[in-house]
Design a protein around this motif. Structure first.
Motif, PDB file in Angstrom:
ATOM      1  N   ILE A   1       0.838  -1.197   0.000  1.00 51.96           N
ATOM      2  CA  ILE A   1       0.000   0.000   0.000  1.00 51.96           C
ATOM      3  C   ILE A   1       0.878   1.255   0.000  1.00 51.96           C
ATOM      4  CG2 ILE A   1      -1.701   1.299   1.351  1.00 51.96           C
ATOM      5  CD1 ILE A   1      -2.729  -1.515   2.310  1.00 51.96           C
ATOM      6  N   VAL A   2       1.894   1.263   0.829  1.00 50.51           N
ATOM      7  CA  VAL A   2       2.792   2.421   0.945  1.00 50.51           C
ATOM      8  C   VAL A   2       3.485   2.713  -0.386  1.00 50.51           C
ATOM      9  CG1 VAL A   2       4.925   3.234   2.046  1.00 50.51           C
ATOM     10  CG2 VAL A   2       3.178   2.111   3.418  1.00 50.51           C
ATOM     11  N   ASN A   3       3.828   1.681  -1.127  1.00 57.76           N
ATOM     12  CA  ASN A   3       4.605   1.848  -2.358  1.00 57.76           C
ATOM     13  C   ASN A   3       3.774   1.785  -3.633  1.00 57.76           C
ATOM     14  OD1 ASN A   3       7.449   2.037  -1.346  1.00 57.76           O
ATOM     15  ND2 ASN A   3       6.805   0.151  -0.355  1.00 57.76           N
ATOM     16  N   SER A   4       2.464   1.880  -3.512  1.00 56.35           N
ATOM     17  CA  SER A   4       1.625   1.799  -4.705  1.00 56.35           C
ATOM     18  C   SER A   4       1.951   2.930  -5.676  1.00 56.35           C
ATOM     19  CB  SER A   4       0.143   1.825  -4.328  1.00 56.35           C
ATOM     20  OG  SER A   4      -0.230   3.106  -3.881  1.00 56.35           O
ATOM     21  N   ASP A   5       1.801   2.633  -6.945  1.00 52.45           N
ATOM     22  CA  ASP A   5       2.062   3.615  -8.003  1.00 52.45           C
ATOM     23  C   ASP A   5       1.142   3.290  -9.173  1.00 52.45           C
ATOM     24  OD1 ASP A   5       3.000   5.153 -10.144  1.00 52.45           O
ATOM     25  OD2 ASP A   5       5.090   4.925  -9.544  1.00 52.45           O
ATOM     26  N   PRO A   6       0.115   4.112  -9.389  1.00 53.37           N
ATOM     27  CA  PRO A   6      -0.856   3.815 -10.438  1.00 53.37           C
ATOM     28  C   PRO A   6      -0.271   3.816 -11.849  1.00 53.37           C
ATOM     29  CG  PRO A   6      -1.201   6.029  -9.584  1.00 53.37           C
ATOM     30  CD  PRO A   6      -0.182   5.363  -8.702  1.00 53.37           C
ATOM     31  N   THR A   7       0.876   4.434 -12.030  1.00 49.76           N
ATOM     32  CA  THR A   7       1.485   4.475 -13.364  1.00 49.76           C
ATOM     33  C   THR A   7       2.330   3.251 -13.658  1.00 49.76           C
ATOM     34  OG1 THR A   7       3.480   5.665 -12.640  1.00 49.76           O
ATOM     35  CG2 THR A   7       1.558   7.008 -13.268  1.00 49.76           C
TER      36      THR A   7
ATOM     37  N   LEU B   1       0.836  -4.908  -3.623  1.00 51.92           N
ATOM     38  CA  LEU B   1       1.342  -3.751  -4.367  1.00 51.92           C
ATOM     39  C   LEU B   1       0.550  -3.564  -5.660  1.00 51.92           C
ATOM     40  CD1 LEU B   1       3.558  -1.540  -4.834  1.00 51.92           C
ATOM     41  CD2 LEU B   1       4.896  -3.347  -5.942  1.00 51.92           C
ATOM     42  N   VAL B   2       0.297  -4.640  -6.361  1.00 48.19           N
ATOM     43  CA  VAL B   2      -0.471  -4.582  -7.610  1.00 48.19           C
ATOM     44  C   VAL B   2      -1.889  -4.094  -7.328  1.00 48.19           C
ATOM     45  CG1 VAL B   2      -1.487  -5.939  -9.486  1.00 48.19           C
ATOM     46  CG2 VAL B   2       0.884  -6.360  -8.793  1.00 48.19           C
ATOM     47  N   VAL B   3      -2.546  -4.675  -6.329  1.00 45.52           N
ATOM     48  CA  VAL B   3      -3.935  -4.304  -6.024  1.00 45.52           C
ATOM     49  C   VAL B   3      -4.019  -2.839  -5.588  1.00 45.52           C
ATOM     50  CG1 VAL B   3      -5.928  -4.770  -4.543  1.00 45.52           C
ATOM     51  CG2 VAL B   3      -4.621  -6.675  -5.487  1.00 45.52           C
ATOM     52  N   ALA B   4      -3.129  -2.416  -4.700  1.00 42.62           N
ATOM     53  CA  ALA B   4      -3.144  -1.022  -4.229  1.00 42.62           C
ATOM     54  C   ALA B   4      -2.869  -0.056  -5.384  1.00 42.62           C
ATOM     55  CB  ALA B   4      -2.119  -0.833  -3.115  1.00 42.62           C
TER      56      ALA B   4
ATOM     57  N   GLY C   1      -7.419   7.457 -10.452  1.00 41.15           N
ATOM     58  CA  GLY C   1      -6.808   8.413 -11.367  1.00 41.15           C
ATOM     59  C   GLY C   1      -7.249   8.247 -12.808  1.00 41.15           C
ATOM     60  N   ARG C   2      -8.233   7.402 -13.020  1.00 42.04           N
ATOM     61  CA  ARG C   2      -8.776   7.109 -14.347  1.00 42.04           C
ATOM     62  C   ARG C   2      -7.717   6.587 -15.320  1.00 42.04           C
ATOM     63  NH1 ARG C   2     -13.941   8.787 -13.945  1.00 42.04           N
ATOM     64  NH2 ARG C   2     -14.429  10.625 -12.741  1.00 42.04           N
ATOM     65  N   LEU C   3      -6.821   5.765 -14.793  1.00 48.46           N
ATOM     66  CA  LEU C   3      -5.762   5.169 -15.603  1.00 48.46           C
ATOM     67  C   LEU C   3      -5.996   3.676 -15.842  1.00 48.46           C
ATOM     68  CD1 LEU C   3      -2.722   6.753 -13.707  1.00 48.46           C
ATOM     69  CD2 LEU C   3      -3.750   7.567 -15.834  1.00 48.46           C
ATOM     70  N   ALA C   4      -7.030   3.128 -15.243  1.00 49.70           N
ATOM     71  CA  ALA C   4      -7.289   1.685 -15.292  1.00 49.70           C
ATOM     72  C   ALA C   4      -8.117   1.333 -16.522  1.00 49.70           C
ATOM     73  CB  ALA C   4      -8.004   1.251 -14.020  1.00 49.70           C
ATOM     74  N   LYS C   5      -7.427   1.167 -17.647  1.00 50.02           N
ATOM     75  CA  LYS C   5      -8.123   0.915 -18.903  1.00 50.02           C
ATOM     76  C   LYS C   5      -7.392  -0.144 -19.722  1.00 50.02           C
ATOM     77  CE  LYS C   5      -8.815   5.863 -19.082  1.00 50.02           C
ATOM     78  NZ  LYS C   5      -8.464   7.093 -19.675  1.00 50.02           N
ATOM     79  N   GLY C   6      -8.042  -0.567 -20.779  1.00 54.70           N
ATOM     80  CA  GLY C   6      -7.416  -1.409 -21.786  1.00 54.70           C
ATOM     81  C   GLY C   6      -6.676  -2.618 -21.263  1.00 54.70           C
ATOM     82  N   GLN C   7      -5.424  -2.762 -21.713  1.00 53.45           N
ATOM     83  CA  GLN C   7      -4.621  -3.934 -21.390  1.00 53.45           C
ATOM     84  C   GLN C   7      -4.333  -4.031 -19.902  1.00 53.45           C
ATOM     85  OE1 GLN C   7      -3.946  -6.305 -23.806  1.00 53.45           O
ATOM     86  NE2 GLN C   7      -3.478  -7.497 -21.974  1.00 53.45           N
TER      87      GLN C   7
END
Length: 116
Positions: free
Chosen positions: A28-34, A59-62, A70-76
């Protein structure tokens, strides 16, 4: 290898700074949506012990939760995440991560819980 040594190795590979105080909520602390795609690729391509797999999955889930916000969860990225979640059901130790996010689910802050 201890849990701390394993996480240090993951941190080095993913270029994340290791802080021993973050071990409990490391993912959770190290999550990065990009970096969702990168984290999923790492999870799938490296042979991880059970405890390290738990942390990297968290880490993946967070990160994916933050990507949704952030509206980045799309496509592949979305397809890869949903595939990983499906595969996670065959790993008993990952149920804790899925259950945690399902329990705190809400649309405003923790929308990923609905996908688990």
């Amino acid at each position: 290898m201890s849990a701390e040594e394993s996480l240090k190795k993951v941190c080095k590979a993913l270029k994340i700074e290791f802080d021993p105080g973050d071990m409990q909520d490391w993912g959770i602390v190290n999550s990065d949506p990009t970096r969702v795609a990168e984290f999923i690729k790492y999870y799938k391509s490296v042979d991880l012990d059970e405890e390290t797999k738990f942390h990297v999955f968290e880490l993946v889930v967070a990160s994916y939760n933050d990507a949704i916000l952030g509206r980045l969860a799309k496509g592949q990225a979305k397809a890869d995440f949903l595939e990983l979640v499906k595969e996670s059901h065959s790993v008993p130790g990952l149920k804790i991560v899925r259950d945690y996010w399902k329990e705190i689910y809400n649309k405003e802050n923790f929308p990923v819980g609905k996908l688990l």
